[in-house]
Scaffold this active site. Structure first.
Site, PDB file in Angstrom:
ATOM      1  N   HIS A  74      44.207  45.348  31.848  1.00 14.15           N
ATOM      2  CA  HIS A  74      44.370  46.454  32.803  1.00 14.15           C
ATOM      3  C   HIS A  74      45.552  47.339  32.455  1.00 14.15           C
ATOM      4  CE1 HIS A  74      47.217  43.849  35.204  1.00 14.15           C
ATOM      5  NE2 HIS A  74      47.742  45.021  35.464  1.00 14.15           N
ATOM      6  N   ASP A 120      41.621  39.199  31.569  1.00  9.72           N
ATOM      7  CA  ASP A 120      42.554  40.334  31.596  1.00  9.72           C
ATOM      8  C   ASP A 120      43.459  40.291  30.353  1.00  9.72           C
ATOM      9  OD1 ASP A 120      43.881  42.548  32.499  1.00  9.72           O
ATOM     10  OD2 ASP A 120      44.823  41.577  34.226  1.00  9.72           O
ATOM     11  N   GLN A 211      54.831  44.581  39.786  1.00  6.41           N
ATOM     12  CA  GLN A 211      54.303  45.692  39.000  1.00  6.41           C
ATOM     13  C   GLN A 211      55.195  45.939  37.780  1.00  6.41           C
ATOM     14  OE1 GLN A 211      53.170  45.426  42.115  1.00  6.41           O
ATOM     15  NE2 GLN A 211      51.192  45.554  41.163  1.00  6.41           N
ATOM     16  N   GLY A 212      54.580  46.050  36.635  1.00  5.44           N
ATOM     17  CA  GLY A 212      55.344  46.249  35.396  1.00  5.44           C
ATOM     18  C   GLY A 212      55.499  44.948  34.621  1.00  5.44           C
ATOM     19  N   ASP A 213      55.297  43.829  35.307  1.00  5.78           N
ATOM     20  CA  ASP A 213      55.329  42.528  34.623  1.00  5.78           C
ATOM     21  C   ASP A 213      53.975  42.198  34.013  1.00  5.78           C
ATOM     22  OD1 ASP A 213      58.010  41.806  35.176  1.00  5.78           O
ATOM     23  OD2 ASP A 213      57.439  41.257  37.221  1.00  5.78           O
ATOM     24  N   SER A 214      52.953  42.902  34.417  1.00  4.57           N
ATOM     25  CA  SER A 214      51.600  42.616  33.927  1.00  4.57           C
ATOM     26  C   SER A 214      51.573  42.489  32.421  1.00  4.57           C
ATOM     27  CB  SER A 214      50.638  43.729  34.343  1.00  4.57           C
ATOM     28  OG  SER A 214      50.160  43.447  35.615  1.00  4.57           O
TER      29      SER A 214
HETATM   30  N1  ARG Z   1      49.166  44.213  38.276  1.00  2.44           N
HETATM   31  C1  ARG Z   1      50.594  44.211  38.144  1.00  2.44           C
HETATM   32  C2  ARG Z   1      51.018  45.044  36.957  1.00  2.44           C
HETATM   33  O1  ARG Z   1      50.254  45.881  36.532  1.00  2.44           O
HETATM   34  C3  ARG Z   1      51.172  42.830  38.111  1.00  2.44           C
HETATM   35  C4  ARG Z   1      50.930  42.142  39.379  1.00  2.44           C
HETATM   36  C5  ARG Z   1      51.515  40.819  39.465  1.00  2.44           C
HETATM   37  N2  ARG Z   1      51.695  40.615  40.858  1.00  2.44           N
HETATM   38  C6  ARG Z   1      52.121  39.523  41.426  1.00  2.44           C
HETATM   39  N3  ARG Z   1      52.313  39.549  42.699  1.00  2.44           N
HETATM   40  N4  ARG Z   1      52.360  38.428  40.751  1.00  2.44           N
HETATM   41  O2  ARG Z   1      52.142  45.026  36.507  1.00  2.44           O
END
Ligand code: ARG
Length: 258
Positions: A74, A120, A211-214
């Site tokens: 993603h 993913d 967000q940003g850790d993905s």
């Molecule tokens: N989708 C998020 C990203 O694009 C990461 C989400 C992780 N969230 C969590 N609550 N562990 O960076």
């Protein structure tokens, strides 16, 4: 994914507009600690020219070969030429240290689903291989995902005032077992898969990836157990972090790495 996530999106927008005080301490590698580039040399930051931040921070990732980076599918929906990879720079604003490479090819797992987020995974091929950096081996045993293990997640994602922004953070997150995430109605409905995901974090809302850790690595016993994938907001009580489990996809991923 569900009403609650929509409401939460609004809260995040408000926080961005300067109304974060009431939420501070709520969402980050929320609740993590600083990590150095030397202790996590295989952790990489992924930049994108479309990012709004000055640092161009987009996602996180992990070096699995000198010229290959594994990240979340993603994260990989933009044009190949818009991506960059930074290694060895814990503070992204410290341009004096680390290595940067452009990306020449982008592979997304053919079974990736944007609906369920299964598989993913994406692999970025670097224009310039990273030098002098140990790579992270992939976990190949599905048994590694077991309740009670305590892997560590790394990423440059949002800290929401629990740490500096644009900085590599780490957090030990207990593996809660698949039944915990399957027991969360919204997660079940959103496609949480016992075979393809790892459920890890803190149900009391104290800390989480964000967000940003993905695409950032979840590491156990020196191997890549999983990648940061999704969650309901970040560090929300009653919700864990959902990670893309590497073992079931390891063979497919390995084919991309050599
Ligand atoms: N989708 C998020 C990203 O694009 C990461 C989400 C992780 N969230 C969590 N609550 N562990 O960076």
């Amino acid at each position: 994914m569900m009403k609650r996530a929509v409401a939460l999106g609004l809260v995040l927008l408000l926080a961005g507009a300067g109304a974060a005080a009431a939420d501070s301490g709520k969402r980050m590698i929320v609740g993590g600690t600083l990590a150095s580039a030397t202790e996590a040399p295989w952790a990489v930051a992924i930049t994108n020219t479309d990012a709004s931040r000055a640092s161009k921070r987009w996602c996180s990732g992990v070096l699995v070969a000198p010229n290959k980076v594994l990240t979340a599918a993603h994260c990989a929906a933009r044009a190949t030429s818009s991506y960059g990879v930074i290694q060895g720079r814990a503070d992204l604003n410290d341009r004096e240290v680390g290595q940067f490479s452009k990306v020449t090819a982008l592979w997304v797992h053919p079974a990736y689903s944007g609906t369920t987020n299964h598989n993913d995974f994406a692999v970025l091929t670097l224009a310039k291989p990273m030098t002098g950096v140990p790579v992270m081996p992939l976990e190949t045993s599905a048994k590694a995902d077991r309740k009670g293990a305590v892997p560590v997640v790394y990423g440059w994602g949002d800290t929401h005032e629990t740490g500096p922004e644009d900085t590599l953070q780490k957090l030990a997150v207990p593996d809660l077992g698949d039944s915990t995430c399957l027991g969360i109605k919204g997660y079940r409905e959103n496609g949480y898969s016992a075979a393809a995901n790892v459920c890890a974090g803190y149900l009391d809302g104290r800390a989480d990836a964000c967000q940003g850790d993905s695409g950032g690595p979840l590491v156990l016993n020196g191997r890549l157990l999983a990648l940061v994938s999704w969650g309901n907001g970040c560090a929300q009580a009653g919700y864990a972090g959902v990670y893309a489990e590497v073992a079931p996809a390891a063979k497919t991923l390995m084919d991309q790495v050599r």
